[in-house]
Structure formats: structure tokens, C-alpha cells
Write a protein that holds these residues in place. Sequence first.
Motif, PDB file in Angstrom:
ATOM      1  N   ASP A  16       0.831  -1.205   0.000  1.00  0.00           N
ATOM      2  CA  ASP A  16       0.000   0.000   0.000  1.00  0.00           C
ATOM      3  C   ASP A  16       0.870   1.261   0.000  1.00  0.00           C
ATOM      4  O   ASP A  16       1.972   1.278   0.556  1.00  0.00           O
ATOM      5  CB  ASP A  16      -0.929   0.007   1.219  1.00  0.00           C
ATOM      6  N   ALA A  17       0.339   2.312  -0.631  1.00  0.00           N
ATOM      7  CA  ALA A  17       1.110   3.556  -0.798  1.00  0.00           C
ATOM      8  C   ALA A  17       1.523   4.189   0.537  1.00  0.00           C
ATOM      9  O   ALA A  17       2.676   4.596   0.679  1.00  0.00           O
ATOM     10  CB  ALA A  17       0.330   4.548  -1.666  1.00  0.00           C
ATOM     11  N   PRO A  18       0.637   4.275   1.541  1.00  0.00           N
ATOM     12  CA  PRO A  18       1.112   4.857   2.809  1.00  0.00           C
ATOM     13  C   PRO A  18       2.224   4.015   3.433  1.00  0.00           C
ATOM     14  O   PRO A  18       3.166   4.564   4.021  1.00  0.00           O
ATOM     15  CB  PRO A  18      -0.145   4.866   3.693  1.00  0.00           C
ATOM     16  N   GLY A  19       2.148   2.701   3.304  1.00  0.00           N
ATOM     17  CA  GLY A  19       3.199   1.836   3.836  1.00  0.00           C
ATOM     18  C   GLY A  19       4.524   2.066   3.133  1.00  0.00           C
ATOM     19  O   GLY A  19       5.585   2.121   3.776  1.00  0.00           O
ATOM     20  N   ARG A  20       4.485   2.220   1.811  1.00  0.00           N
ATOM     21  CA  ARG A  20       5.726   2.502   1.081  1.00  0.00           C
ATOM     22  C   ARG A  20       6.306   3.853   1.500  1.00  0.00           C
ATOM     23  O   ARG A  20       7.511   4.007   1.652  1.00  0.00           O
ATOM     24  CB  ARG A  20       5.489   2.473  -0.438  1.00  0.00           C
ATOM     25  N   ALA A  21       5.421   4.831   1.695  1.00  0.00           N
ATOM     26  CA  ALA A  21       5.898   6.152   2.138  1.00  0.00           C
ATOM     27  C   ALA A  21       6.526   6.058   3.523  1.00  0.00           C
ATOM     28  O   ALA A  21       7.549   6.701   3.794  1.00  0.00           O
ATOM     29  CB  ALA A  21       4.742   7.159   2.134  1.00  0.00           C
ATOM     30  N   GLU A  22       5.942   5.246   4.396  1.00  0.00           N
ATOM     31  CA  GLU A  22       6.551   5.068   5.729  1.00  0.00           C
ATOM     32  C   GLU A  22       7.924   4.419   5.611  1.00  0.00           C
ATOM     33  O   GLU A  22       8.843   4.749   6.357  1.00  0.00           O
ATOM     34  CB  GLU A  22       5.648   4.200   6.613  1.00  0.00           C
ATOM     35  N   LEU A  66      -3.234  11.848   6.714  1.00  0.00           N
ATOM     36  CA  LEU A  66      -4.063  11.260   5.654  1.00  0.00           C
ATOM     37  C   LEU A  66      -5.513  11.167   6.116  1.00  0.00           C
ATOM     38  O   LEU A  66      -5.804  11.326   7.306  1.00  0.00           O
ATOM     39  CB  LEU A  66      -3.533   9.870   5.296  1.00  0.00           C
ATOM     40  N   ARG A  83      -3.633   8.316   9.509  1.00  0.00           N
ATOM     41  CA  ARG A  83      -2.195   8.039   9.478  1.00  0.00           C
ATOM     42  C   ARG A  83      -1.436   9.320   9.190  1.00  0.00           C
ATOM     43  O   ARG A  83      -1.910  10.182   8.446  1.00  0.00           O
ATOM     44  CB  ARG A  83      -1.881   7.050   8.356  1.00  0.00           C
ATOM     45  N   LEU A 105       2.203  11.028   7.881  1.00  0.00           N
ATOM     46  CA  LEU A 105       3.513  10.899   7.247  1.00  0.00           C
ATOM     47  C   LEU A 105       4.309  12.163   7.519  1.00  0.00           C
ATOM     48  O   LEU A 105       3.768  13.265   7.486  1.00  0.00           O
ATOM     49  CB  LEU A 105       3.366  10.744   5.730  1.00  0.00           C
ATOM     50  N   ALA A 121       9.241  11.522   1.611  1.00  0.00           N
ATOM     51  CA  ALA A 121       8.278  10.434   1.777  1.00  0.00           C
ATOM     52  C   ALA A 121       6.868  10.917   1.407  1.00  0.00           C
ATOM     53  O   ALA A 121       6.110  10.210   0.739  1.00  0.00           O
ATOM     54  CB  ALA A 121       8.312   9.914   3.210  1.00  0.00           C
ATOM     55  N   TYR A 151       4.505   9.549  -1.647  1.00  0.00           N
ATOM     56  CA  TYR A 151       3.150   9.060  -1.384  1.00  0.00           C
ATOM     57  C   TYR A 151       2.122   9.756  -2.279  1.00  0.00           C
ATOM     58  O   TYR A 151       1.258   9.119  -2.885  1.00  0.00           O
ATOM     59  CB  TYR A 151       2.780   9.290   0.083  1.00  0.00           C
ATOM     60  N   GLU A 184       2.260   8.680  -6.334  1.00  0.00           N
ATOM     61  CA  GLU A 184       2.184   7.336  -6.931  1.00  0.00           C
ATOM     62  C   GLU A 184       1.036   7.336  -7.949  1.00  0.00           C
ATOM     63  O   GLU A 184      -0.027   7.889  -7.711  1.00  0.00           O
ATOM     64  CB  GLU A 184       1.968   6.282  -5.836  1.00  0.00           C
TER      65      GLU A 184
END
Lengths: 214, 214
Positions: free
Chosen positions: A84-90, B58, B62, B64, B69, B73, B76
Motif C-alpha cells: 500500500d502507498a502509505p506503507g511505502r511512504a513510511e 491522511l 495516518r 507521514l 516520503a 506518497y 504514486e
Amino acid sequence: MIRLYDFITSGNCWKVRLVLSHLGRPYERVEIDRFTSYTRSAEYRAINPLGLVPALRLEDGRILHDSAAIAFYLTEDTSLLPADAPGRAEVIQWLIYEQRYICETVGMARYIVTTLGKGGLDEAGAQSETLAEVQRLGHEGLAGLETRLAKRDFLIGAGCTIADLCNYVYVAMADQGNMDLAPYPAIRRWLARLEALPGHRAMGDVPAPVLRRP
Amino acid sequence: MIRLYDFITSGNCWKVRLVLSHLGRPYERVEIDRFTSYTRSAEYRAINPLGLVPALRLEDGRILHDSAAIAFYLTEDTSLLPADAPGRAEVIQWLIYEQRYICETVGMARYIVTTLGKGGLDEAGAQSETLAEVQRLGHEGLAGLETRLAKRDFLIGAGCTIADLCNYVYVAMADQGNMDLAPYPAIRRWLARLEALPGHRAMGDVPAPVLRRP
């Protein structure tokens, strides 16, 4: 086959080798001595204009450098990078955390002690002052990791990602910069957890090189 | 709606606002004064434990932080981020280049001159020595960008990506750190190219805040 320009005792190179071993991905390894002038040569500048290791040559000849960028590239669509995009950003956030608050502090302490030599002391004591300052900043970086890991097994989500592997390296070598991990029980449990994974490899556990430079 | 914790004169915040305006994406803006103690308060530490801006909340709550980062996000599956994995890795490589070779040098020169005050001079002249050193490193970073841009319109591929937008900010403000861009014609053409894009916004051209803190 992909080709890694590698230096065994570089923590940044170890990050990439850890990612490759976790993936079980074969690669050619070019062994470079970072302490000669080779990385400043025209031959190597054509590979990485910054004159740094690691660098990764892809099958199509494209070259990536910077351990975090290489780790991200290698792990897209694998379990080492969230889907997931938020996970990749983290993940990117923690890769940058590592570069700023761990590599440049805990890693720099190791560099001063092991490479600049003299246990971090020079005649004027100036180097020892620098060492004390990077150690102080390093403890701030470690405290941030400790807080994050207090109630989690891994930095992001439920499993190991490249955020863990990249943060692991210089933390695991903190003692080489005369930094004690005793105050960080969550970090010590996390190091042991990562070292128990089947893909883990010690720094010196490397495939035979296909080339040596210089 | 996404919510940006923002400080107008922060270059790192401007990066995120540029990305948002290029995307035409609406957002709530919380205006924070970085120079009060608010970013060190428990209220703000709950948003970003590092006590830094920018941070992005978000829709699902969440949060960020870190401009690179956040930029990754937000973009993408948009034209501001390449669709291919090596292209995305190159973007990360140039985002990290910016943090290490531009933000911490050219950006630091601006910080010393405009924020630490006294035109980079303190009583003992120590600050002016630091300024000269970060300017020297800044010129190395700019030289790397100049080489990259000599034969290209944008840092990666044929169009503007977040690598361009994130590198743009502190380079565009180099004069505020008493750094001259005259030796870098390719950089100056690239700055003008980016400023001509329809999504471009000046640093102070911001939506009205929904909240002010403190």
C-alpha cells in the motif's frame, strides 16, 4: 545478471547484500577497495559520478546508486516492501531516518573509531570532540528507534521490510563506534529478531567476486 | 481531506505545497510557527515525534512526515513519478541527493544567513567559517546537478517529476545563502523551466489556513 559494486566493510554495501540475500536473488559482485583512489577514477566515475559504493548495474545497463534507492528498486512487489502507498511512504520515511539519524551518527562514530583510527583521538583532541558529538546525536537516533520498536516487532507493519534491514546495519555495529546498546532493550530484541531470519547474512558472508578493482 | 502541517518559509514545506499544487489536490493547511516551542510540545510530538514540519495527516488518520516520503506518497500513479521501477529508484536517488548535497548545504547556508542572522557572522567569526564550509559543499552539490542537467530538461526522463520539484526549492533560494548561480547555466534554465509550469506556485502563494498553531 545484476552486478553489485561492493566493498565488504561498508555498511551501506551490507544493506544491499542483506536485501539480496533475503530475496535469494543471484548477483555478480565486483569487489572494490574503497580506500584506494579507484572510486575516484574516471572508470568508476562512469559507474557512479559521486565516487561512492554501493552501485548496482541492472541487466539493461542502467546504474543505480545509493543503498536506499537500490533497496527500494530490488523489493518492489516483494514482501520486503508494503503493497500500500502509505506503507511505502513510511518505508521511505524510515530509510531517510536511517541516513540522517543513524548512518551519519552511529555510522560516523564507527568510521571515526575504526577508520580515522587512534580510537577517535588525534593529537589535538579535536577528533575526540567530534566523536563525542556524533555519539550524542547517535543516541538521539537510537532513542527514536527504541520508542518506535517498544511495542512493535518491526518498524512498519507486521513483517520485516527494507526499513528494518537498512536501519539494522549501523545499529548492529554500534559497538565499533564505542556506543553501548544496553539502554535500548527493544532495539536489542529487534536485532536478534532480524538475525534469526533465514535471509540474514553476516557482513563478511559474501559470494565470491567476479572482479576485483583495482 | 488531507491536512498539511505547514510553515510558510520552510523549504521542505514548500516542496510539499509544490507537489500538491502540481497535482491540483485540495488540502487543509495548518499554519505553524516553527520558531516557537509549539513543534516541541506534546500536542505536536503526537503528530510528528521528530518535532519537524512538514507532516501530512491522511484521510484515515495516518501521519507521514519527511518531505520526500510525503512527495512519493502523493504522486504514486501520477505523471510526477515514473511508472517503471528503475525510474522510481532514480527518483529516490535524487530525493536523497537533495537531502544530502543540497538541503544540508545550500539550504543550510540560507538558514545560517537568514535565520541565525548577522549575515552568517557571529562575534568570534565561527559561524562565518561554518557558512563558508557549507557554501563550499553546496557548490559541489550544485555542480552535480549542473552536470546532470547539461543535456537534459529534467532530472529523470522527459518530464517533471518530484525529483525536480524537491531539488528546485533550496536551489531557487540559493541567493538567500549568499550563493551565486551564475556558474550554473543549465541549472538556471531548469529553474525557469520549472517556474513556467502551470502547477508552479511561489513560496508565499498558499491557501488560507484552517488552523493556526500556536
